[in-house]
Design an enzyme around this catalytic site. Structure first.
Site, PDB file in Angstrom:
ATOM      1  N   GLY A 235      22.406 -66.166 -10.474  1.00 41.28           N
ATOM      2  CA  GLY A 235      23.556 -67.055 -11.707  1.00 41.28           C
ATOM      3  C   GLY A 235      23.416 -68.817 -10.490  1.00 41.28           C
ATOM      4  O   GLY A 235      22.434 -68.640 -10.402  1.00 41.28           O
ATOM      5  N   SER A 236      24.365 -68.989 -11.207  1.00 38.28           N
ATOM      6  CA  SER A 236      24.578 -70.792 -11.111  1.00 38.28           C
ATOM      7  C   SER A 236      25.291 -70.627  -9.452  1.00 38.28           C
ATOM      8  O   SER A 236      25.570 -69.903  -9.011  1.00 38.28           O
ATOM      9  CB  SER A 236      25.509 -71.680 -12.417  1.00 38.28           C
ATOM     10  OG  SER A 236      27.163 -70.576 -11.720  1.00 38.28           O
ATOM     11  N   GLY A 240      28.012 -68.705  -7.502  1.00 42.87           N
ATOM     12  CA  GLY A 240      27.765 -68.548  -6.506  1.00 42.87           C
ATOM     13  C   GLY A 240      28.985 -68.224  -5.572  1.00 42.87           C
ATOM     14  O   GLY A 240      29.461 -67.721  -4.564  1.00 42.87           O
ATOM     15  N   GLU A 257      21.537 -65.001  -5.687  1.00 44.40           N
ATOM     16  CA  GLU A 257      20.301 -65.540  -5.476  1.00 44.40           C
ATOM     17  C   GLU A 257      20.695 -67.017  -6.595  1.00 44.40           C
ATOM     18  O   GLU A 257      21.375 -66.203  -7.876  1.00 44.40           O
ATOM     19  CB  GLU A 257      19.127 -64.974  -6.172  1.00 44.40           C
ATOM     20  CG  GLU A 257      18.362 -65.272  -6.695  1.00 44.40           C
ATOM     21  CD  GLU A 257      17.804 -65.658  -7.633  1.00 44.40           C
ATOM     22  OE1 GLU A 257      17.931 -67.197  -8.049  1.00 44.40           O
ATOM     23  OE2 GLU A 257      17.427 -65.246  -8.647  1.00 44.40           O
ATOM     24  N   CYS A 291      15.372 -68.860 -12.886  1.00 46.16           N
ATOM     25  CA  CYS A 291      15.720 -70.245 -11.357  1.00 46.16           C
ATOM     26  C   CYS A 291      14.298 -70.766 -10.746  1.00 46.16           C
ATOM     27  O   CYS A 291      14.970 -71.863  -9.964  1.00 46.16           O
ATOM     28  CB  CYS A 291      16.978 -68.592 -10.315  1.00 46.16           C
ATOM     29  SG  CYS A 291      15.931 -67.692 -10.514  1.00 46.16           S
ATOM     30  N   GLU A 388      19.959 -79.218 -11.709  1.00 43.97           N
ATOM     31  CA  GLU A 388      19.096 -77.838 -13.080  1.00 43.97           C
ATOM     32  C   GLU A 388      19.514 -77.802 -14.385  1.00 43.97           C
ATOM     33  O   GLU A 388      20.505 -77.600 -14.616  1.00 43.97           O
ATOM     34  CB  GLU A 388      19.285 -76.286 -12.330  1.00 43.97           C
ATOM     35  CG  GLU A 388      18.859 -74.990 -12.441  1.00 43.97           C
ATOM     36  CD  GLU A 388      19.516 -74.275 -11.402  1.00 43.97           C
ATOM     37  OE1 GLU A 388      20.518 -73.997 -11.803  1.00 43.97           O
ATOM     38  OE2 GLU A 388      18.100 -73.170 -11.855  1.00 43.97           O
TER      39      GLU A 388
END
Lengths: 477, 313
Positions: A235-236, A240, A257, A291, A388
């Site tokens: 995820g983001s 994280g 990740e 991602c 992002e």
């Protein structure tokens, strides 16, 4: 001049049976949740699809306890050859029911049926087949003669590839002998719940796979639960970080990740038509909700004008619309919140002086949509070059020399993926060696294979998923 | 892209070589992927009906056999004019394609119908003959009334790097054609790489080709989607650079309606709608016509009729 209009070619929505409400999947049974149920929405129409249970503390406790029991009594002691049989069975069922799963994925997520049918589902099945093959060969994976599982894994996955991320998490965990409690994203829970049904169909022992649905709070309850041995999150980067803090100082293993801002580097000798395809595939695949998307195009200045002209021509042929139409290239943005974030960053790009371009395209009146967009005159200091966006928005920067390309490509806190386009093999190797990115594609982009490890450098996370490397995250080594 | 106004003279071997080798590279895997992706478009209902009629109108109905006779050619011409006698709304095909000695028969049979007569020439299919013989072959076909000439390039010269020879030969044949349109067959199955296909396409267009064509149909592989994709990119780029539009003709191996529609999608999304006409895109084929007719009847009546309901010529 003839206009070749493609008539609507919709896949039948009726292939997927969407129930009015869904419960949690704990210990092999569907049960109610203690929290306030939430609605999952079809992002292409904004219609509510179903009501889904929210797991509260007691539900998470039950799920973790069921997983622990299954680990200690059934799945942990089971020989790898036997575990493999279940995984192969699940893989075959995923293939057999792939059309139903693909339609459900497109309805719940908004991604085009062409992608869920041709990319997501084949990869999902392939991932289970691949790790089924490892289950009885763990002693040959390079982690000692008899590596042991960790125990119970708490897994939290994102909404961009709901079933594929589930496969990336569950398949290696189960192959290694762990049991899992998985939380799908709150905007895309349906395929995970259908997968729970497939686990039952495969005769998987109760408690080996548990699915708890809910929003961020359910995720926090799961990752913070003292009864789990391993946390895996995709995820983001922001979330994280929270999880890393939460897990710090505990016995739990952690793999993350997270986000990315990948550079797609086009040198002057690149195969130009294929590079254009690679750029399109890099940023517009899955509406840019990827991602590892190639969201920063770094193009050598000497070919920039020609490349961008070709890119614009190509973008004008992209078909945006109904995710269930087999000819749709770009589907719906997954949620109103994500659409707002994309719009916010695009507005920032314009305010900072970058030049925005999108082809003329009719967007449906209902639903969440964003046209494929490219920004030129982007400076490295612009937000759209650094943050992002997670949408169909490409930022174009130029470079003059290979050294400058590498410097610019690495000049980001992220480090998940990168692309290199050149006809010269030696330049591919030279560049790839210098890029700080977990995945480097050469003359292609967004290619995935279960045998190939995937993961990030720097703030894109740590740990690898896929391949032999992916076993390490679920073994006590 | 190089500026065409500064292109070398046609006999300048070094300049021509530098130009052709300076064209952007083609990544084979990427081109194959792109072609396969376009081939997965789903063309249904009204789009399929329009595509079938467009494809029929683009067919170069072809017989190129040693056993061809006037009777065989006349029968094919009748089919070309009225592919489905039971359904007058079916369009005629674009042209018939025959050997030079059959041109007069075809011209007689097609007079006043609007269906063109194309003839292969230049020692088709191998191209292994002296230039004078190739030119005589061409002139004979034009004199007999052929409006289109399908020539073959000298693949041996191309593969040995003698680009000037290939170019000069095309230019000479073009002159011999007079008013007839020149289609240049690259025989891509013998050129093997997509880089060669792109170079041969540019070479032929610069030398005067009105059309570039994939194959003779005598060599396997004949037309493929990736090869046609690269040729469509070439004509698109050539028009952007020079303003002159060149047509494309895949030939050989196109047998089903599905195949034909895949090519139309390729045209639509690569070169663009300007090429979606028999003036700019042809399908060199024979057996595909009956499948197009069968699918057309299926769409309009809802039921399949057997192959016996369509003539075999």
């Amino acid at each position: 001049m003839t206009v070749f209009e493609y008539a609507p070619a919709p896949e039948s929505a009726a292939i997927a049976d969407v129930r009015a409400s869904y419960g949690l999947f704990i210990d092999g049974e569907f049960t109610d949740g203690g929290g306030e149920p939430f609605k999952t929405v079809n992002p292409a129409t904004e219609e509510a699809l179903a009501e889904v249970a929210t797991a509260d503390q007691a539900d998470v406790d039950r799920a973790v306890a069921a997983a622990r029991r299954a680990f200690e009594t059934v799945w942990g002691p089971m020989p790898g050859t036997e575990r493999a049989k279940y995984l192969f069975r699940i893989a075959r069922l995923l293939q057999e029911r792939s059309r139903e799963l693909a339609v459900l994925e497109s309805i719940d997520n908004g991604k085009p049926i062409r992608e869920s049918r041709d990319v997501d589902l084949p990869l999902v099945a392939a991932h289970f087949f691949y790790y089924a093959g490892w289950a009885d060969k763990l002693g040959h994976a390079g982690f000692g003669p008899d590596p042991r599982p960790l125990g119970v894994a708490g897994q939290v996955i994102p909404w961009n590839f709901p079933l594929l991320m589930l496969a990336w998490k569950i398949a290696p965990a189960l192959a290694c002998g762990n049991t899992v409690v998985l939380k799908p994203a709150e905007t895309t829970p349906l395929t995970a719940l259908l997968f729970a049904g497939i686990c039952r169909q495969a005769g998987l022992p109760p408690g080996v796979v548990n699915i708890v649905t809910g929003a961020g709070e359910t995720g926090r309850l799961l990752t913070g639960h003292p009864g789990i041995d391993k946390v895996a999150f995709t995820g983001s980067t922001g979330v994280g970080r929270q999880i890393a803090r939460q897990v710090a100082g505990t016995r739990k293993r952690l793999t993350l990740e997270l986000g990315g801002k990948a550079a797609n580097i086009v040198f002057d000798d690149a195969p130009i038509d294929q590079a254009v395809e690679g750029i399109v595939n890099g940023i517009f695949f899955n509406q840019g909700h990827v991602c590892c998307a190639g969201s920063r195009l770094l193009v050598q200045e000497s070919v920039a004008a020609e490349l961008l002209e070709r890119l614009r021509t190509r973008m004008a042929t992209l078909r945006v619309g109904d995710p269930l139409d087999k000819n749709t290239d770009i589907g719906a943005i997954n949620s109103a919140a994500q659409l707002a974030r994309i719009q916010d960053l695009v507005a920032a790009g314009e305010a900072e002086g970058a030049e925005r371009w999108a082809p003329a395209c009719d967007l449906p009146a209902q639903g969440y949509w964003f046209p494929p967009t490219v920004f030129t005159q982007v400076a490295a200091s612009h937000r759209i070059a650094q943050e992002e966006i997670f949408g169909p928005v490409l930022s174009v920067l130029t470079f003059r020399t290979p050294d400058e390309a590498v410097t610019k490509a690495n000049n980001t806190p992220y480090g998940l993926s990168a692309g290199i386009w050149t006809d010269k093999g030696s330049r591919i190797l030279w560049t790839a060696q210098r890029l700080r990115a977990g995945i480097v594609w050469a003359n292609t982009f967004n290619k995935f294979d279960p045998a190939s490890p995937f993961g990030g450098y720097k703030e894109s996370g740590y740990g690898r998923e896929g391949g032999r490397h992916g076993l390490e995250a679920y073994l006590d080594v | 892209m190089a500026d065409p106004t500064t292109l070398p003279k046609k006999t300048d071997q070094q300049g021509l070589r530098a130009f052709l080798h300076g064209l952007p590279a083609v990544d084979q895997t990427g081109a194959q992927e792109r072609a396969a992706r376009l081939a997965s478009r789903s063309i249904k209902t009204s789009a399929k009906a329009a595509a079938i009629d467009l494809a029929i109108s683009m067919v170069d109905l072809t017989t190129l056999e040693g056993a061809d006779t006037p009777g065989k050619v006349r029968a094919m011409c009748a089919k070309a004019v009225r592919p489905d006698p039971a359904v007058p709304s079916v369009p005629a095909v674009a042209a018939v394609c025959v050997y030079p000695d059959m041109v007069d028969v075809a011209v007689d049979a097609l007079r006043g119908t609007g269906v063109g007569v194309a003839s292969v020439a230049t020692a088709f299919p191998s191209g292994r003959a002296p230039l004078e013989a190739k030119l005589a072959d061409t002139r004979a076909a034009v004199a007999a009334g052929a409006a289109e000439i399908d020539m073959v390039i000298d693949r041996g010269a191309f593969l040995s790097g003698d680009y000037a020879k290939v170019s000069d030969e095309i230019a000479a044949v073009k002159r011999a054609c007079g008013p007839a349109h020149l289609k240049v067959i690259l025989e891509t199955g013998e050129l093997a790489t997509l880089d060669n296909v792109r170079r041969a396409s540019w070479l032929a267009m610069r030398a005067g080709a009105d059309f570039i064509k994939t194959s003779t149909g005598k060599i396997s592989p004949a037309a493929t989607l990736p090869v046609t994709l690269v040729m469509l990119e070439a004509v698109r780029d050539y028009r952007a650079a020079t303003g002159r539009q060149v047509g494309v003709k895949p030939a050989g191996g196109i047998r089903t309606t599905k195949d034909a529609i895949k090519y139309l999608v390729l045209v639509n999304e690569t070169a663009g709608a300007d090429w979606l006409s028999p003036d700019w895109f042809r399908l060199g084929a024979s057996s595909v016509l009956n499948d197009l007719l069968m699918q057309r009847r299926k769409l309009s009546t809802g039921v399949y009729s057997g192959p016996d309901y369509f003539t075999l010529d």
